[in-house]
Design a protein around this motif. Structure first.
Motif, short mmCIF file in Angstrom:
data_model
loop_
_atom_site.label_atom_id
_atom_site.label_comp_id
_atom_site.label_asym_id
_atom_site.label_seq_id
_atom_site.Cartn_x
_atom_site.Cartn_y
_atom_site.Cartn_z
N ILE A 1 0.85 -1.40 0.04
CA ILE A 1 -0.05 0.08 -0.03
C ILE A 1 0.85 1.11 0.28
O ILE A 1 0.58 2.35 -0.85
CB ILE A 1 -0.87 0.06 1.09
N LEU B 148 -8.19 -4.72 0.52
CA LEU B 148 -7.92 -3.63 1.44
C LEU B 148 -6.99 -2.90 0.69
O LEU B 148 -6.99 -1.58 0.77
CB LEU B 148 -6.93 -4.59 2.60
N GLN C 281 -9.18 -0.59 -1.58
CA GLN C 281 -9.85 0.34 -0.64
C GLN C 281 -8.88 1.61 -0.39
O GLN C 281 -9.04 2.85 -0.24
CB GLN C 281 -10.53 -0.28 0.40
N ARG C 282 -7.53 1.22 0.08
CA ARG C 282 -6.63 2.19 0.51
C ARG C 282 -6.05 2.84 -0.71
O ARG C 282 -5.50 3.96 -0.46
CB ARG C 282 -5.80 1.52 1.21
N THR C 283 -5.87 2.49 -1.73
CA THR C 283 -5.19 3.05 -2.97
C THR C 283 -5.88 3.47 -4.16
O THR C 283 -5.63 4.12 -4.89
CB THR C 283 -3.99 2.07 -3.63
N GLU D 248 -7.49 -3.68 10.34
CA GLU D 248 -8.14 -3.14 9.11
C GLU D 248 -8.34 -4.42 8.21
O GLU D 248 -9.35 -4.15 7.32
CB GLU D 248 -7.14 -1.76 8.54
N PRO E 273 -6.21 1.40 11.55
CA PRO E 273 -5.54 1.34 10.49
C PRO E 273 -3.72 1.69 10.84
O PRO E 273 -3.64 2.34 11.97
CB PRO E 273 -5.87 2.80 9.66
N ASN F 21 0.01 2.47 9.02
CA ASN F 21 0.73 3.19 7.93
C ASN F 21 2.05 3.00 8.03
O ASN F 21 2.56 2.96 9.26
CB ASN F 21 0.63 4.51 7.81
#
Length: 333
Positions: free
Chosen positions: A75, A121, A124-126, A294, A312, A314
């Motif tokens: 991600i 996942l 949805q994140r990128t 997440e 979440p 990172n």
């Protein structure tokens, strides 16, 4: 008794890293090692031909079974390259998905039942184009038909030698590293540590970072309520029951405790666990908060309750190491 047998359940597969069962499993480990080495050797010697894409392929994988932080790094790479103006595609095996149609292009209506949790996942994140198939060549070809991209990132697939790759990135768990160093099932290894000599970059997630390795860590964000979208510091949640269905659940629990979260109960599930309402409704009362990863959250949104939250995380690298890692990819585009 704890020293007699210590086994781990990863992706519905048991490996015994310590204890008496490890010695009983050594013959199976030797067979596993012979097979995996033969497969890799067959491609190195040209007995089998790897298929090469028309755009650069970056494989992000690991040498061990169990969670190392591979998907969060994928991600991070996608978002970082997008920020630099590049178009990025992602291919995934879609572990845990049961779609009858492959390759499967992930979209807003695609479920984790079809594509698996990691692919959903990442999408949805990128918002990058994500294509799922056990045969990664098929996924890449489908992706290139659908979209013009500058680079394709393969989530996992280090051992999928049928797909030629331009960059190999291995993510290492800095706390557990390689355990006893044995192949599955007597240890956690898919390939031996010597494989690191041939990869492009080694990224160590937390723990001990050795010379020649990039250092990364996972930084938790605000907790997010699955129903309302409300965000709050995890430490502010009341009466927390923590659950994790990832490769290494203890990492999630450790993260919460480092933030000062008081955990009433810890519930571990196997990686890629399929959840039902019945499984989770009984875990918490109305006065408690269910806090999950997440990766778990993408599988339970349709039946989430008001007191369910996810955390979440990172990827964080130093600016110098982030630029160096991205440069390994950008030079090929």
């Amino acid at each position: 008794m704890r020293n007699f047998i210590k086994c781990n359940l990863v992706n519905k597969f048991i490996y015994c890293e310590y204890g008496i069962f490890r010695y009983l499993l050594l013959p199976l480990s030797l067979i596993y090692g012979l097979i995996t080495n033969f497969i890799r050797l067959s491609y190195l010697l040209g007995w089998r031909k790897a298929w090469r894409s028309s755009v650069p392929i970056v494989v992000v994988g690991n040498l061990t079974s169990g969670g190392t932080g591979k998907t969060p790094l994928v991600i991070w790479l996608v978002l970082s390259l997008q920020d630099l103006g590049f178009s990025v595609g992602v291919v995934s095996r879609g572990y845990g998905g049961k779609s009858g149609s492959n390759p499967l292009i992930v979209g807003p209506q695609t479920t984790t039942y079809e594509a698996g949790d990691e692919a959903i996942l990442i999408y949805q994140r990128t918002k990058a184009i994500v294509v799922v198939s056990p045969v990664r060549r098929n996924a890449v070809e489908s992706l290139l038909i659908q979209s013009s991209v500058d680079v394709i990132i393969s989530d996992d697939g280090l051992q999928h030698y049928a797909l030629a790759r331009d960059v190999e990135i291995v993510v290492i768990d800095g706390e557990r590293r390689f355990g006893n160093g044995w192949w599955l099932p007597a240890g956690p290894m898919r390939e031996r540590e010597s494989r690191l000599r041939n990869v492009t970059a080694k990224i160590t997630n937390g723990g001990t970072v050795l010379p020649g390795e990039f250092s990364m860590f996972l930084q938790p964000d605000l907790a997010v309520n699955l129903r309302s979208g409300k965000r709050a510091p995890a430490v502010c949640l009341k009466n927390v029951v923590a659950m994790a269905g990832i490769g290494y659940p203890q990492r999630f629990f450790n993260t919460l405790e480092k933030q000062g979260v008081i955990i009433l109960k810890k519930v571990s599930f196997s990686d890629h666990q399929f959840y039902t309402e019945k499984m989770l409704y009984s875990l918490v009362s109305r006065e408690q908060s269910l806090l999950m990863t997440e990766k778990d959250a993408v599988k339970v949104r349709n039946f989430a309750q008001d007191n369910w939250w996810y955390l979440p995380v990172n990827v964080v690298l130093s600016p110098l190491e982030a630029n160096a890692l991205l440069s390994l990819i950008i030079v090929l585009i």
